[in-house]
Design an enzyme around this catalytic site. Structure first.
Site, PDB file in Angstrom:
ATOM      1  N   ASP A 246       0.827  -1.214   0.000  1.00  0.00           N
ATOM      2  CA  ASP A 246       0.000   0.000   0.000  1.00  0.00           C
ATOM      3  C   ASP A 246       0.864   1.269   0.000  1.00  0.00           C
ATOM      4  O   ASP A 246       1.968   1.289   0.539  1.00  0.00           O
ATOM      5  CB  ASP A 246      -0.914  -0.009   1.234  1.00  0.00           C
ATOM      6  CG  ASP A 246      -2.041   0.995   1.094  1.00  0.00           C
ATOM      7  OD1 ASP A 246      -2.395   1.354  -0.051  1.00  0.00           O
ATOM      8  OD2 ASP A 246      -2.566   1.442   2.134  1.00  0.00           O
TER       9      ASP A 246
ATOM     10  N   LEU B 158      10.217 -20.653  -5.571  1.00  0.00           N
ATOM     11  CA  LEU B 158       9.362 -19.693  -4.858  1.00  0.00           C
ATOM     12  C   LEU B 158       8.010 -19.634  -5.559  1.00  0.00           C
ATOM     13  O   LEU B 158       7.945 -19.541  -6.788  1.00  0.00           O
ATOM     14  CB  LEU B 158      10.009 -18.293  -4.895  1.00  0.00           C
ATOM     15  CG  LEU B 158       9.156 -17.111  -4.458  1.00  0.00           C
ATOM     16  CD1 LEU B 158       8.905 -17.157  -2.954  1.00  0.00           C
ATOM     17  CD2 LEU B 158       9.831 -15.770  -4.810  1.00  0.00           C
TER      18      LEU B 158
ATOM     19  N   HIS C 251       2.227   3.725  -8.965  1.00  0.00           N
ATOM     20  CA  HIS C 251       2.026   2.298  -9.264  1.00  0.00           C
ATOM     21  C   HIS C 251       3.214   1.749 -10.041  1.00  0.00           C
ATOM     22  O   HIS C 251       3.681   0.647  -9.799  1.00  0.00           O
ATOM     23  CB  HIS C 251       0.731   2.090 -10.044  1.00  0.00           C
ATOM     24  CG  HIS C 251      -0.501   2.410  -9.241  1.00  0.00           C
ATOM     25  ND1 HIS C 251      -0.716   1.875  -7.996  1.00  0.00           N
ATOM     26  CD2 HIS C 251      -1.563   3.218  -9.491  1.00  0.00           C
ATOM     27  CE1 HIS C 251      -1.869   2.335  -7.512  1.00  0.00           C
ATOM     28  NE2 HIS C 251      -2.395   3.156  -8.394  1.00  0.00           N
TER      29      HIS C 251
HETATM   30  C1  IPE Z   1      -5.408  -2.600  -0.096  1.00  0.00           C
HETATM   31  O1  IPE Z   1      -5.102  -1.273  -0.278  1.00  0.00           O
HETATM   32  C2  IPE Z   1      -5.389  -3.308  -1.397  1.00  0.00           C
HETATM   33  C3  IPE Z   1      -4.103  -3.433  -2.047  1.00  0.00           C
HETATM   34  C4  IPE Z   1      -2.949  -3.051  -1.581  1.00  0.00           C
HETATM   35  C5  IPE Z   1      -4.142  -4.040  -3.314  1.00  0.00           C
HETATM   36  P1  IPE Z   1      -6.224  -0.155  -0.390  1.00  0.00           P
HETATM   37  O2  IPE Z   1      -5.534   1.108  -0.535  1.00  0.00           O
HETATM   38  O3  IPE Z   1      -7.213  -0.537  -1.432  1.00  0.00           O
HETATM   39  O4  IPE Z   1      -6.938  -0.276   1.031  1.00  0.00           O
HETATM   40  P2  IPE Z   1      -7.910   0.757   1.750  1.00  0.00           P
HETATM   41  O5  IPE Z   1      -9.036   1.044   0.795  1.00  0.00           O
HETATM   42  O6  IPE Z   1      -7.120   1.973   2.038  1.00  0.00           O
HETATM   43  O7  IPE Z   1      -8.335   0.062   2.989  1.00  0.00           O
HETATM   44  C1  IPE Z   2      -1.802   0.170  -3.285  1.00  0.00           C
HETATM   45  O1  IPE Z   2      -1.521   1.498  -3.344  1.00  0.00           O
HETATM   46  C2  IPE Z   2      -1.959  -0.432  -4.648  1.00  0.00           C
HETATM   47  C3  IPE Z   2      -3.346  -0.718  -5.010  1.00  0.00           C
HETATM   48  C4  IPE Z   2      -4.368  -0.711  -4.240  1.00  0.00           C
HETATM   49  C5  IPE Z   2      -3.562  -1.055  -6.398  1.00  0.00           C
HETATM   50  P1  IPE Z   2      -2.660   2.590  -3.322  1.00  0.00           P
HETATM   51  O2  IPE Z   2      -3.031   2.913  -4.725  1.00  0.00           O
HETATM   52  O3  IPE Z   2      -3.783   2.185  -2.451  1.00  0.00           O
HETATM   53  O4  IPE Z   2      -1.894   3.814  -2.684  1.00  0.00           O
HETATM   54  P2  IPE Z   2      -2.484   4.868  -1.673  1.00  0.00           P
HETATM   55  O5  IPE Z   2      -2.891   4.095  -0.443  1.00  0.00           O
HETATM   56  O6  IPE Z   2      -3.650   5.527  -2.333  1.00  0.00           O
HETATM   57  O7  IPE Z   2      -1.355   5.773  -1.410  1.00  0.00           O
HETATM   58 MG    MG Z   3      -4.121   2.477  -0.444  1.00  0.00          MG
END
Ligand code: IPE
Ligand code: IPE
Ligand code: MG
Length: 224
Positions: free
Chosen positions: A12, A122, A29
């Site tokens: 995240d 892995l 990303h």
């Molecule tokens: C969780 O992250 C999902 C992934 C890392 C793929 P999110 O950014 O979607 O989670 P919330 O919405 O903040 O809980």
């Molecule tokens: C996690 O990073 C990746 C996905 C959920 C695809 P985020 O896109 O949720 O990044 P933040 O949390 O908004 O910074």
């Molecule tokens: Mg996020």
């Protein structure tokens, strides 16, 4: 020292990293992919057998189409470019989640899984369109349909993580302390590390530090 067989990661913080550094969530990303490569290397070095990466949740469809399209395009490019090398490194790829993407991506995912299915160094479980609640409901429905007894062993058979041991360690980057519908059943006894750094800033060294700490935790599993 605790054996470390399975690490699960909620990757995240990409969006925030991208906005902060490049004024674009999508750039975050893209940068996050470099961290994925580093984490794979460290996993191999540490003889970790299973690495589960949360890449897209069932709730992430609520994001703008532009971001979703970018994410899947990124995955497509990554797999097209990297799958042969991953295969050479004896890495097995498995998708956990519902594969209902574009025809092209579904095909690429199936092909990548098939190509690497015999590999043993892995196993990377890529959680894509994955939601733990959906997974559990689905498993219970299947148990019902097959008139099987509802118990732990039988439920495990119908989860997408069938034949994968539960994670020993869960890491969530991005300075947020929640599970966001990830492996709710499988994480029952995992050691959990919440990491302040955003995913693109997280590196092999950070991962190694967590692994070291993990090794010395007293894991009780209810015992004393
Ligand atoms: C969780 O992250 C999902 C992934 C890392 C793929 P999110 O950014 O979607 O989670 P919330 O919405 O903040 O809980
Ligand atoms: C996690 O990073 C990746 C996905 C959920 C695809 P985020 O896109 O949720 O990044 P933040 O949390 O908004 O910074
Ligand atoms: Mg996020």
């Amino acid at each position: 020292m605790n054996p470390l067989n399975h690490v699960a990661i909620i990757m995240d913080g990409n969006g925030r990293w991208g906005l902060k550094n490049k004024n674009s969530r999508n750039a975050g990303h893209k940068a996050g992919l470099h961290t994925v490569e580093k984490i794979i290397k460290v996993s191999i070095k540490n003889d970790i057998r299973f690495l589960t990466l949360y890449a897209f949740s069932t709730e992430n469809w609520k994001r703008p189409k532009k971001e979703i399209d970018y994410l899947f395009k990124l995955l497509e490019t990554f797999l097209t470019k990297r799958i042969d090398d991953l295969n050479k490194q004896n890495i097995k790829l498995k998708i956990i989640g519902i594969k209902n993407f574009s025809k092209k991506l579904n095909k690429l995912l199936n092909l990548s899984e098939k190509k690497t299915s015999e590999n043993t160094k892995l196993q990377i479980n890529l959680a894509l369109n994955y939601g733990s609640k959906f997974e559990l409901i689905n498993a219970i429905k299947k148990l019902n349909k097959k008139k099987e007894k509802i118990n732990e062993k039988n439920l495990n058979k119908f989860l997408q993580t069938k034949n994968i041991p539960d994670p020993d360690l869960l890491i969530r980057t991005g300075n947020t302390k929640r599970l966001s519908n990830f492996l709710l059943w499988q994480l029952a006894y995992s050691e959990i590390f919440f990491e302040r750094k955003l995913w693109p800033d997280f590196d092999g060294n950070d991962f190694e530090k967590i692994i070291k700490k993990f090794k010395f935790i007293k894991r009780n599993f209810g015992k004393i």
